[in-house]
Design an enzyme around this catalytic site. Sequence first.
Site, PDB file in Angstrom:
ATOM      1  N   ARG A  91       0.829  -1.214   0.000  1.00  9.03           N
ATOM      2  CA  ARG A  91       0.000   0.000   0.000  1.00  9.03           C
ATOM      3  C   ARG A  91       0.861   1.262   0.000  1.00  9.03           C
ATOM      4  NH1 ARG A  91      -2.720  -2.962  -1.981  1.00  9.03           N
ATOM      5  NH2 ARG A  91      -4.633  -3.871  -1.235  1.00  9.03           N
ATOM      6  N   GLU A  94       1.942   1.534  -3.541  1.00  4.34           N
ATOM      7  CA  GLU A  94       0.800   2.000  -4.321  1.00  4.34           C
ATOM      8  C   GLU A  94       0.559   3.499  -4.103  1.00  4.34           C
ATOM      9  OE1 GLU A  94      -3.729   0.487  -5.055  1.00  4.34           O
ATOM     10  OE2 GLU A  94      -3.018   0.550  -2.980  1.00  4.34           O
ATOM     11  N   SER A 117      15.925  14.337   1.020  1.00  4.72           N
ATOM     12  CA  SER A 117      16.900  13.360   1.464  1.00  4.72           C
ATOM     13  C   SER A 117      16.221  12.215   2.200  1.00  4.72           C
ATOM     14  CB  SER A 117      17.915  14.020   2.401  1.00  4.72           C
ATOM     15  OG  SER A 117      18.784  13.054   2.952  1.00  4.72           O
TER      16      SER A 117
END
Length: 149
Positions: A91, A94, A117
């Site tokens: 997830r 995604e 960073s």
Amino acid sequence: MDPIMSKAAAAEQVVTARLRSGRTWQEIADAVGAPVVWTTAALLGQHPMRAEQAKEACALLGLGDDVAEALCVQPSRTRDDAVLTDPTIYRFTEALAVYGPALKELIHEEFGDGIMSAINFRVDVARRPHPDGDRVVVTFDGKFLDYRW
């Protein structure tokens, strides 16, 4: 001379000892004096711990010097494609696939040409109550690094 235990083997022992002891990641982080997300990542093999941190964590969990030694070794940070199939981790992948381009645009608009960073970086996880179900709040806090010519 015996070889140093692998970070993966040390991580397995840490996870087992933590579960069997009933300790939380936060309790361990408090004991070693470091942020909970960093401590958890270090105990799972992604960061080297200072010797005193490793010894404190191992003492709390009842683990030996061999585990503490492994926790101090510099990790080899690689991507494990098998881990990406875990639903929680997937997830995140995604979400970054969907929102990554928008975040990149917004970072560039706000800061200019550069990146966030992941080395000079902090990440926090919190719970926020919500009528439709509690929310997971993940905060990435990274230093902006501008591209320089």
